[in-house]
Write a protein that holds these residues in place. Structure first.
Motif, PDB file in Angstrom:
ATOM      1  N   VAL A 141      14.825   6.134  -6.262  1.00 60.00           N
ATOM      2  CA  VAL A 141      14.341   7.495  -6.029  1.00 60.00           C
ATOM      3  C   VAL A 141      13.379   7.579  -4.843  1.00 60.00           C
ATOM      4  CG1 VAL A 141      14.699   8.287  -8.400  1.00 60.00           C
ATOM      5  CG2 VAL A 141      12.535   7.168  -7.803  1.00 60.00           C
ATOM      6  N   GLY A 142      13.368   6.537  -4.002  1.00 59.50           N
ATOM      7  CA  GLY A 142      12.546   6.595  -2.789  1.00 59.50           C
ATOM      8  C   GLY A 142      11.073   6.354  -3.015  1.00 59.50           C
ATOM      9  N   GLY A 143      10.717   5.755  -4.125  1.00 55.63           N
ATOM     10  CA  GLY A 143       9.307   5.507  -4.419  1.00 55.63           C
ATOM     11  C   GLY A 143       8.656   4.508  -3.469  1.00 55.63           C
ATOM     12  N   GLY A 144       9.450   3.660  -2.830  1.00 54.20           N
ATOM     13  CA  GLY A 144       8.914   2.655  -1.920  1.00 54.20           C
ATOM     14  C   GLY A 144       8.986   3.051  -0.452  1.00 54.20           C
ATOM     15  N   THR A 145       9.221   4.333  -0.194  1.00 55.16           N
ATOM     16  CA  THR A 145       9.335   4.819   1.182  1.00 55.16           C
ATOM     17  C   THR A 145       7.978   5.293   1.678  1.00 55.16           C
ATOM     18  OG1 THR A 145      11.580   5.530   0.684  1.00 55.16           O
ATOM     19  CG2 THR A 145      10.564   6.420   2.681  1.00 55.16           C
ATOM     20  N   ALA A 146       7.468   4.633   2.718  1.00 52.40           N
ATOM     21  CA  ALA A 146       6.135   4.960   3.231  1.00 52.40           C
ATOM     22  C   ALA A 146       6.171   6.228   4.074  1.00 52.40           C
ATOM     23  CB  ALA A 146       5.602   3.805   4.068  1.00 52.40           C
ATOM     24  N   LYS A 147       5.005   6.776   4.314  1.00 52.84           N
ATOM     25  CA  LYS A 147       4.861   7.844   5.303  1.00 52.84           C
ATOM     26  C   LYS A 147       5.046   7.234   6.698  1.00 52.84           C
ATOM     27  CE  LYS A 147       3.192  11.611   3.102  1.00 52.84           C
ATOM     28  NZ  LYS A 147       3.708  12.968   3.193  1.00 52.84           N
ATOM     29  N   ASP A 148       5.562   8.002   7.624  1.00 48.06           N
ATOM     30  CA  ASP A 148       5.663   7.528   9.002  1.00 48.06           C
ATOM     31  C   ASP A 148       4.274   7.137   9.503  1.00 48.06           C
ATOM     32  OD1 ASP A 148       8.356   7.988   8.994  1.00 48.06           O
ATOM     33  OD2 ASP A 148       8.233   9.919  10.037  1.00 48.06           O
ATOM     34  N   GLY A 149       4.196   5.957  10.124  1.00 47.54           N
ATOM     35  CA  GLY A 149       2.935   5.502  10.690  1.00 47.54           C
ATOM     36  C   GLY A 149       2.003   4.824   9.692  1.00 47.54           C
ATOM     37  N   ALA A 150       2.320   4.915   8.411  1.00 44.92           N
ATOM     38  CA  ALA A 150       1.416   4.391   7.381  1.00 44.92           C
ATOM     39  C   ALA A 150       1.725   2.921   7.059  1.00 44.92           C
ATOM     40  CB  ALA A 150       1.505   5.252   6.127  1.00 44.92           C
TER      41      ALA A 150
END
Lengths: 461, 461
Positions: free
Chosen positions: A75-84
């Motif tokens: 479910v995308g829980g491990g997707t960081a914010k851009d630049g983070a």
């Protein structure tokens, strides 16, 4: 290398920091290739202290942190914010101790589920949680998502196996309660707040797990049934007759069973003929090899004579057992023709499942007459999977989501019984959680992470 | 009648409000006559809506609220502030539904534990939580204190039986998730935060409980053992051999066993002779009457031949079973000569119990040579009871508390495995909870109850 990169390297060593273009794809794209981002940094700490130092540095730099385990979430829980910052627990992968007298295991968050299985078994013990991704999924990820799997009926979810927990909060403080006792009623049980919080309240670093005696007998059967009512009655009969030994009761509606067994015909014969309304795959784990096998077979025989079971096949070898499980679990190839498929993991009261199925199926097929819908689930624990594919394109996901979740809402179920909310289901959580519940969750989030630095953009709407 | 009394009466009816001198003793003095206060009001709402209205009114009047269940707590958790409101759940005492297909029960918070037992059994089902105070203890109180009892080893604590929960927060909002599904991973599991929070985060009003199949076979034995190591080995052997059927393993050191059985000699013969190091009372619950009895007896026979058990008596009738349990549970008269006694419910890793016992015993007896110390506990779940009496007066409680809790701290256990913190253990919670954990708990408390209106003066230091 940026100054932040240098500071991170000073904490974890230069070889454990990646920055910008040096970041490998696995930290940017999730395993289903559905969620993509461009993190600024990947950092791989080697200890709780290093995690705490990274979190403090991130807070100073106003960079958010997304903890990453074995990359098996959907479910995308491990997707960081851009630049983070992506904080990967992959180096903290040790089983630190197995305490046979206390029947506990102390592990680092990055240890794989399979490593815990193997360490337990080497000590004559058993870690009951199991799921297909066991080789990659980590204990930290299993805890952060409160993983389920096929044995929840008997031993519960990951939550029920965590005795002690250690986590790093957004302010860099380490909360640690690595207890081996089953009972601790001294104050609020903060452990359970972190379990299932998907990295949004802190970084889980270590845990103490409860182990069980290693079962010595195992029985597996596939059973055909004529209706949902007989399936429920059979489940209750098996639970009562087996006196706690029933560990799985995986329900498959005929749409799923026919489709899956058909797709596998080149590999294995269909274990039971098509044409029945429902099929259940059941597992019993016990302590008495001969007696447990007799009891299992006799109970199923009795169920046949009472009309609760229409047909039964009991595995007589490990190979037969694996073949029975394959119909339920070996789905990668089976589901390929349905791509782009839409998958659900809703939960509800057992008795509401037939109406949920009828209503969602009718709505989906009315709108997408060419669609395939497959229903299956853990049943014993109220968790139902639904796969919708072919005849619905990627663009229709939102439309199907709304149809399905509205019916879940009607039956006061949950939009996620198992996989969590992550990025993917944030807009639907409000259908099965009230405004008051969401306000309470937000109050907790704000109290623990006022600057929204821990895995932002997940769980809460 | 004051204006607040009138406003309360407008919500719940005049017959359900008591004020000042009209307040009965049971709302002012706890069951052990240890905690006394002078509440300003007692209010007995009849519904969740009435609870919410009372909470809102209290907030406006800046009066705190102490929820009260069956008055069976032993740490003063139900003792209101002077002048404040006691909110008794006694009128909300209904079992609302038993759903046999889902194996769940929906209850109001004021229903007694015994009422849930009876309703479950009337439907062929089983509510596993059990404790001596079952006739008065309420489900709301059991949830608020995360009650334990004698079957935690197999079915867990109250926490493990709560599927759905409803509570009224300090701001008067009602959070409600009365789900019947075992699995719900949609957002933070706030339910677990309320379980064990002792009324300090809100008022629990309703719950959905998980039921189990009613066991049909029951075996009980009292076993003597020569050392703690054999006791641990026997526990592990019984767990493994009985394949999940072992439901109790109550350990009694010789000091406890000798004292208790001696005190009961007028009522019943000693079931096993004195002189052994330890005794364990064990219970197995299963589904096969004849086979379970054979397996239980054979396993104990084998344990004897392996030296794990020194002597064994197996109950052959309900009366014999009750007599065996009496040594462990029928303690009111037994402990009377020790008053004023000091009782503990600490928890720790199983393997640390012998050293905990040796060290605390030596310290207590050195300081109070005339004291009696009795050690017993649930063992299987890390929970140990210690009773200290005679030779230590009421004035010495604090001194003994410090001795005992310092040793618990050393072994990284918990000052409460079972009874909770309430008023009585607030000053000690910091010995087994770190400053970081307490800060986290306080942050949660402040976020949910910023004006400290919910059961103030409990749990947190």
């Amino acid at each position: 290398v940026s100054s932040i990169g240098q500071s991170l390297a000073a904490i974890v060593g230069a070889s454990n920091v990646f920055e910008g273009a040096g970041i490998e794809e696995r930290y940017r794209v999730d395993i289903m290739a559905k969620y993509v981002s461009t993190p600024g940094f990947v950092v791989r700490p080697g200890s709780t202290e290093e995690v705490a130092a990274v979190v403090k540095l991130a807070a100073q730099a106003n960079l958010s942190i997304t903890p990453l385990g074995g990359r098996t979430g959907v479910v995308g829980g491990g997707t960081a914010k851009d630049g983070a910052i992506v904080l990967s627990l992959e180096r903290m992968n040790k089983v630190l101790e197995v305490d046979a007298a206390s029947m506990t295991m102390t592990v680092e968050a990055g240890a794989t589920l399979q490593a815990t299985h193997e360490s337990a078994e080497a000590n004559g013990l058993f870690m009951p949680l199991d799921l297909g991704a066991r080789g990659s999924a980590t204990i930290g990820g299993n805890i952060a998502t409160n993983a389920g799997g096929n044995r929840v009926l008997r031993w519960g979810m990951m939550r029920d196996m965590v005795l002690g927990l250690e986590a790093v909060l957004a302010n860099g403080s380490v909360v640690s309660s690595l207890t081996k006792a089953l009972k601790d009623n001294a104050g609020y049980n903060w452990k359970h707040l972190f379990i299932g919080s998907e990295g949004t309240l802190g970084v889980i670093t270590r845990a103490v797990l409860r182990l069980r005696p290693l079962p010595v007998s195992s029985q597996t059967a596939l059973v055909a049934m004529s209706s949902f009512e007989t399936a429920t009655a059979l489940l209750r009969k098996m639970e009562a007759a087996l006196g706690g030994r029933l560990s799985s009761f995986e329900l498959m509606w005929s749409d799923f069973y026919d489709f899956s067994s058909e797709a596998q015909l080149a590999k294995r014969a269909r274990p039971l003929p098509c044409g029945h309304a429902l099929y259940a795959l059941m597992e019993s784990l016990g302590s008495e090899v001969a007696h447990d096998a007799d009891l299992f077979a006799q109970t199923l025989e009795q169920a046949m004579s009472e009309g609760l079971a229409s047909d039964v096949v009991i595995a007589q070898s490990d190979r037969e057992r694996d073949n029975l499980w394959a119909v339920r679990d070996d789905l990668t190839e089976v589901l390929r023709p349905l791509r782009p498929l839409i998958a659900y993991d809703v939960s509800m009261a057992l008795g509401d499942m037939p109406r949920f199925r009828e209503e969602t199926r009718a709505q989906i097929l009315e709108r997408f007459p060419q669609a395939t819908t497959l229903y299956y689930g853990h049943a014993g624990d109220g968790n139902l999977h639904l796969v919708v594919g072919a005849g619905t394109g990627k663009d229709q996901t939102t439309e199907v989501d709304r149809m399905v979740y509205r019916v879940v809402e009607k039956y006061r179920g949950s939009v996620s019984g198992e996989h969590g909310i992550g990025k993917g289901k944030r807009e639907y959580i409000g259908l099965t959680r009230s405004a008051q519940e969401l306000a309470l969750m937000q109050a907790i989030k704000t109290a623990l992470d006022p600057h929204n630095l821990m895995n932002p953009g997940k769980v809460l709407p």
